[in-house]
Design a protein around this motif. Sequence first.
Motif, short mmCIF file in Angstrom:
data_model
loop_
_atom_site.label_atom_id
_atom_site.label_comp_id
_atom_site.label_asym_id
_atom_site.label_seq_id
_atom_site.Cartn_x
_atom_site.Cartn_y
_atom_site.Cartn_z
N GLU A 20 0.83 -1.21 0.00
CA GLU A 20 0.00 0.00 0.00
C GLU A 20 0.87 1.26 0.00
O GLU A 20 0.57 2.24 -0.70
N ALA A 71 2.38 1.65 -3.56
CA ALA A 71 1.39 2.13 -4.52
C ALA A 71 1.08 3.61 -4.28
O ALA A 71 0.88 4.37 -5.23
N LYS A 80 1.47 6.67 -6.82
CA LYS A 80 0.29 7.48 -7.15
C LYS A 80 0.64 8.95 -7.28
O LYS A 80 0.16 9.64 -8.18
N TYR A 81 1.50 9.44 -6.38
CA TYR A 81 1.82 10.87 -6.35
C TYR A 81 3.11 11.22 -7.10
O TYR A 81 3.50 12.38 -7.13
N THR A 111 2.61 5.98 -13.63
CA THR A 111 1.24 5.84 -14.12
C THR A 111 0.43 4.93 -13.21
O THR A 111 0.96 4.33 -12.27
N GLU A 112 -0.85 4.80 -13.53
CA GLU A 112 -1.70 3.87 -12.79
C GLU A 112 -1.20 2.44 -12.96
O GLU A 112 -1.31 1.62 -12.04
N GLU A 113 -0.62 2.14 -14.11
CA GLU A 113 -0.07 0.80 -14.31
C GLU A 113 1.11 0.56 -13.37
O GLU A 113 1.26 -0.52 -12.81
N ASP A 114 1.96 1.58 -13.17
CA ASP A 114 3.06 1.46 -12.22
C ASP A 114 2.53 1.21 -10.81
O ASP A 114 3.10 0.40 -10.06
N MET A 115 1.47 1.91 -10.43
CA MET A 115 0.85 1.68 -9.12
C MET A 115 0.44 0.23 -8.97
O MET A 115 0.70 -0.41 -7.95
N GLU A 116 -0.22 -0.29 -10.01
CA GLU A 116 -0.69 -1.67 -9.99
C GLU A 116 0.48 -2.65 -9.90
O GLU A 116 0.45 -3.61 -9.12
N TYR A 139 2.04 -2.50 -6.42
CA TYR A 139 1.18 -3.11 -5.39
C TYR A 139 1.31 -4.63 -5.40
O TYR A 139 1.38 -5.27 -4.35
#
Length: 351
Positions: free
Chosen positions: A186, A189, A193-194, A199-204, A207
């Motif tokens: 968490e 991710a 996010k910030y 990107t959102e893919e990197d966050m995913e 995680y």
Amino acid sequence: MLKNSRILIVDDVVDNIRVAMNILKEGNYEFTFANDGTEALRLIAQEPDSFDLILLDIMMPSLNGFEVCQKLKETPATRDVPIIFLTAKVDVDSITRGFDLGGVDYITKPFHASELLARVKTHLELYHARQVLIKHNLDLTTKASFEKVRLLSELEDNQKEMIFILAELMESTSDETGKHIKRVAENSALLAKYHPCLTEEDMEILYHASPMHDIGKMTIPLEILHKAGRYTEEEFVTMKQHTSNAYQLLSHSNRKLIKAAAIIAHEHHEKWNGKGYPRGLKGAEIHIYGRIVALADVFDALTHKRHYKDAWDIDSAVNYIIEHRETQFDPELVDIFQTHLDEFIAIAQSK
């Protein structure tokens, strides 16, 4: 075996071209070669419909492989010709960029003959099958896209399941807990996010891949892993091997999440000032995934009890992170941590 398919090989190292041609000669292919991106574009412009596949090096003078690929995909006459990248760069960012630009595959150097033959054969067959469908006006694009999405989703689910199983196995052999692993995921991710460049893919990816950061501890003797006191110099040398051992375990996979996990496990003990391990990488030499998990892991470890230490209070742990800005941690990530501190504290205090 497909016969008379014409392949363009683009590489600034002549020996690499020779090796590729020697491996592929049994396929009865016709070859053309170029030593740089500019020459490759000139040859293609002369005969835009004559190449069935392009083997394209990434690192070249003048125009690199990414730039050549982009120009070809922007040209209607060549946008459908399959491009396989030839590269010694196997980091996630390079691979992702290649696929984003329209490459269909990548092959790492030095070449393995069976791999090169198989991938070239597969993509030529797919290309020629597509050409036949186009000639017969059979539009299977929607169905193929749906099937591709389904298969990719299934592959990713399988990767996530394997990571979960391995993480649980790691918990059983070390003092890591499922809650620690979840909080690190968490935190990682949240940092992604910030981050302005992620990107959102990197966050995913972070995680799901960060739970594997200490998977290499499975290879460390239990008497060292569970030692309550301070390590001897020899024991610490052994303990540090968990990073390289994990990389050796995971790095042979071509799957997105597993490759990311390999990078994270290998680099999350590197430090911004170059005094970390196992390779003493410095600053941006450390992959952004490794830098993120380094901060996420340390903050959670400090704020929770381990067999060798008591938990620190939140303020002390926060001060440690801030005080080690530009020495242990990426300064940009520390700034993100400070700006959104309430969210990181909420994760630390979650049960």
